[in-house]
Design an enzyme around this catalytic site. Structure first.
Site, PDB file in Angstrom:
ATOM      1  N   HIS A  55       0.838  -1.212   0.000  1.00 18.56           N
ATOM      2  CA  HIS A  55       0.000   0.000   0.000  1.00 18.56           C
ATOM      3  C   HIS A  55       0.869   1.258   0.000  1.00 18.56           C
ATOM      4  CE1 HIS A  55      -3.989   1.855   1.549  1.00 18.56           C
ATOM      5  NE2 HIS A  55      -3.271   2.773   0.915  1.00 18.56           N
ATOM      6  N   HIS A  57       1.553   5.147  -2.047  1.00 20.87           N
ATOM      7  CA  HIS A  57       1.144   6.195  -2.996  1.00 20.87           C
ATOM      8  C   HIS A  57       2.412   6.884  -3.502  1.00 20.87           C
ATOM      9  CE1 HIS A  57      -3.134   5.963  -1.759  1.00 20.87           C
ATOM     10  NE2 HIS A  57      -2.621   5.657  -0.590  1.00 20.87           N
ATOM     11  N   ARG A  59       2.601   9.155  -6.352  1.00 17.61           N
ATOM     12  CA  ARG A  59       2.286  10.553  -6.770  1.00 17.61           C
ATOM     13  C   ARG A  59       2.830  10.972  -8.123  1.00 17.61           C
ATOM     14  NH1 ARG A  59      -1.429  10.575  -2.936  1.00 17.61           N
ATOM     15  NH2 ARG A  59      -0.713  11.196  -0.884  1.00 17.61           N
ATOM     16  N   ASN A  89      -4.680   6.002  -7.109  1.00 12.71           N
ATOM     17  CA  ASN A  89      -5.328   7.326  -7.043  1.00 12.71           C
ATOM     18  C   ASN A  89      -4.348   8.445  -7.366  1.00 12.71           C
ATOM     19  OD1 ASN A  89      -3.857   7.021  -4.638  1.00 12.71           O
ATOM     20  ND2 ASN A  89      -5.244   8.305  -3.472  1.00 12.71           N
ATOM     21  N   LYS A 137      -8.662  -1.724  -7.000  1.00 12.64           N
ATOM     22  CA  LYS A 137      -8.819  -0.929  -5.780  1.00 12.64           C
ATOM     23  C   LYS A 137     -10.091  -0.111  -5.837  1.00 12.64           C
ATOM     24  CE  LYS A 137      -7.662   1.321  -1.944  1.00 12.64           C
ATOM     25  NZ  LYS A 137      -6.544   2.188  -1.587  1.00 12.64           N
ATOM     26  N   HIS A 165     -10.741   0.617   0.348  1.00 10.54           N
ATOM     27  CA  HIS A 165     -10.623   1.644   1.386  1.00 10.54           C
ATOM     28  C   HIS A 165     -12.000   1.766   2.006  1.00 10.54           C
ATOM     29  CE1 HIS A 165      -9.249   5.710   2.991  1.00 10.54           C
ATOM     30  NE2 HIS A 165     -10.549   5.684   3.258  1.00 10.54           N
ATOM     31  N   ASP A 288       0.864   2.525   3.900  1.00 12.88           N
ATOM     32  CA  ASP A 288      -0.011   3.588   3.371  1.00 12.88           C
ATOM     33  C   ASP A 288       0.794   4.880   3.214  1.00 12.88           C
ATOM     34  OD1 ASP A 288      -2.101   4.962   2.326  1.00 12.88           O
ATOM     35  OD2 ASP A 288      -3.345   4.954   4.123  1.00 12.88           O
ATOM     36  N   HIS A 292       2.637  14.308   1.044  1.00 15.99           N
ATOM     37  CA  HIS A 292       2.058  15.579   0.586  1.00 15.99           C
ATOM     38  C   HIS A 292       3.096  16.672   0.795  1.00 15.99           C
ATOM     39  CE1 HIS A 292      -2.011  14.134  -0.142  1.00 15.99           C
ATOM     40  NE2 HIS A 292      -1.953  13.462   0.996  1.00 15.99           N
TER      41      HIS A 292
HETATM   42  O1  DOR Z   1      -4.787   9.530   4.334  1.00 10.94           O
HETATM   43  C1  DOR Z   1      -4.897   9.044   3.223  1.00 10.94           C
HETATM   44  N1  DOR Z   1      -4.192   9.528   2.175  1.00 10.94           N
HETATM   45  N2  DOR Z   1      -5.720   8.038   3.027  1.00 10.94           N
HETATM   46  C2  DOR Z   1      -6.003   7.570   1.803  1.00 10.94           C
HETATM   47  O2  DOR Z   1      -6.733   6.626   1.694  1.00 10.94           O
HETATM   48  C3  DOR Z   1      -5.446   8.205   0.602  1.00 10.94           C
HETATM   49  C4  DOR Z   1      -4.162   8.829   0.935  1.00 10.94           C
HETATM   50  C5  DOR Z   1      -3.653   9.720  -0.146  1.00 10.94           C
HETATM   51  O3  DOR Z   1      -3.634   9.300  -1.304  1.00 10.94           O
HETATM   52  O4  DOR Z   1      -3.234  10.842   0.162  1.00 10.94           O
HETATM   53 ZN    ZN Z   2      -7.057   4.300   1.842  1.00 14.79          ZN
HETATM   54 ZN    ZN Z   3      -3.742   4.751   0.906  1.00 17.36          ZN
END
Ligand code: DOR
Ligand code: ZN
Ligand code: ZN
Length: 424
Positions: A55, A57, A59, A89, A137, A165, A288, A292
């Site tokens: 899991h 991300h 970006r 995502n 997903k 999710h 996860d 950011h």
């Molecule tokens: O806190 C989160 N950030 N939860 C998520 O499910 C998505 C993730 C994100 O992509 O920033």
């Molecule tokens: Zn999530």
């Molecule tokens: Zn996530």
């Protein structure tokens, strides 16, 4: 390559011995092995399979300033994560064959480690040729709109396992209305909006679908112990380091830097989550990793984006738990290597055995460090764990038979990483 003098960790136990590697693969595990070529002396330290983080991300593309494949996979290597599965995502999203092909192309150009990509749910997937992906997903919290049951039923008809999710968007939306006049500096409002019921409601629906359709459904980042009562033979579940090691007290004090979805929960709830983990009811620990920009994380409760960057520190944080007696190293290997590999059919990863890829992490269980996000390889140089003193570190990382990271130095380049599923 011969890695000598190891204490080899698997979910079933620890044994002393050597690991013989030919090319990229482990060929033999045992005592007193002889081999040609490079010899790495583990000096009696623990050696575990590289972490398979299911899991992450990344970006890259429109949000590459937050993270890209080079920075994310560098953080992964340094943190002992030798394989990751990316979430779809992204901007734009990876929810079609065309986008998946483009994403794979980018990943193989830039990633240092091997990877896979979860395909984002869209109704069009039903028309698409069947392809080899770890899962489809589904985001119940926002991307799918309010008709949770019908989205899940449609997704349930697809010929893919699902990863979900679980936060019921109807409950979240109602609470956002109630919270409209709240103090924007009160971050507990975030936890109130995404209350526990939002999770348990969505878990109940997703787990019910798994049972009804006999389809494997992986439930991401569970935070509420009572969510687990809905699990069945078709579900697997995951927790994150932040939901285990932080609480809403940290959300209150660290504000945007601890804002994540689902939110950090009250301490009693965290205690309940630990009970489930220790009882062996949780299949996976995943990062996860959700980077950011540091400026936007400094915003108020409504504007700060959700997500915590964990790749650099997840394994060290969990090693510290081991040193404090909270879990055994065998549990770490079960939940962070073997189970994610099994659940998502990750070829060749997660096990130290003949035929597997030689992705290995030599641990230093004595070394003491302090979490300092300025030293992260992730572009997201903040962490709700900042200043935490931890014992247990990644010493050396071997990727497919090559010493890729040792004493802070990388010996592997962007592009070394491969896409792990059948070519598209
Ligand atoms: O806190 C989160 N950030 N939860 C998520 O499910 C998505 C993730 C994100 O992509 O920033
Ligand atoms: Zn999530
Ligand atoms: Zn996530």
């Amino acid at each position: 390559m011969l890695i000598r003098n190891c204490r080899i960790v698997g979910s079933q136990g620890v044994r002393e011995g050597d690991i013989l590697v030919e090319g990229e693969k482990i060929v033999e595990v045992g005592r007193g092995l002889k081999g040609e070529g490079e010899v790495v002396d583990a000096g009696g330290r623990f050696v575990m399979p590289g972490v398979v983080d299911c899991h992450v991300h990344v970006r890259d593309w429109d949000e590459a300033e937050k993270e890209d494949f080079v920075s994310a996979s560098s953080a992964a290597v340094a943190g002992g994560v030798t394989t990751f599965l990316e979430m779809p995502n992204t901007k734009p999203a990876v929810d079609s064959l065309d986008m998946l092909k483009k994403r794979v192309k980018l990943g193989v150009e830039k990633s240092l480690v091997d990877f896979g990509i979860h395909l984002g749910y869209s109704p069009e997937i039903a028309e698409m040729q069947r392809i080899d992906v770890p899962s489809v997903k589904v985001y119940l919290d926002s991307l799918t709109g309010d008709d949770v049951e019908s989205v899940l039923e449609d997704a349930g008809r697809l010929p893919y396992p699902l990863t979900v999710h679980c936060e019921d968007p109807r409950i979240i939306r109602r609470n956002i209305e109630f919270a409209r006049d709240s103090d924007p500096e009160d971050f507990l409002v975030h936890a109130d909006i995404r209350e526990k019921l939002a999770e348990t409601s969505a878990v109940k629906i997703a787990a019910g679908l798994a049972k009804k359709t006999c389809k494997n459904v992986h439930l991401c980042h569970l935070t509420v112990p009572s969510s687990l009562r809905y699990l069945n033979n078709y579900t697997t579940c995951e927790v994150t380091p932040h939901h285990l090691l932080l609480s809403d007290v940290d959300l209150q004090s660290q504000k945007g830097f601890a804002k994540t979805n689902p939110p950090l929960r009250p301490r009693l709830n965290v205690h309940g989550l630990w009970k489930a983990v220790k009882a062996g009811r949780v299949d996976v620990i995943a990062s996860d990793h959700a980077p950011h920009g540091i400026e936007e994380k400094g915003g108020d409760v409504f504007s700060a984006p959700s997500g915590i960057p964990n790749l650099d520190v997840m394994l060290p944080l969990m090693l510290d738990v081991v040193n404090r007696g909270g879990l055994a190293l065998t549990d770490i290997v079960r939940m962070m290597c073997e189970n994610p590999s099994r659940i998502f059919n990750v070829p060749g990863k997660g096990f130290i055995q003949p035929g597997a890829d030689a992705d290995l992490v030599i641990l230093d269980m004595e070394r003491e460090t302090e979490v300092d996000p300025k030293q992260f390889y992730s572009k997201a140089k903040y962490s709700p764990f900042t200043g935490r003193k931890i014992q247990g570190a990644v010493d050396t990382v071997i990727l497919r038979g090559r010493v890729a990271f040792s004493e802070g130095d990388f010996n592997v380049r962007p592009g070394f990483g491969r896409y792990l599923y059948r070519q598209l």
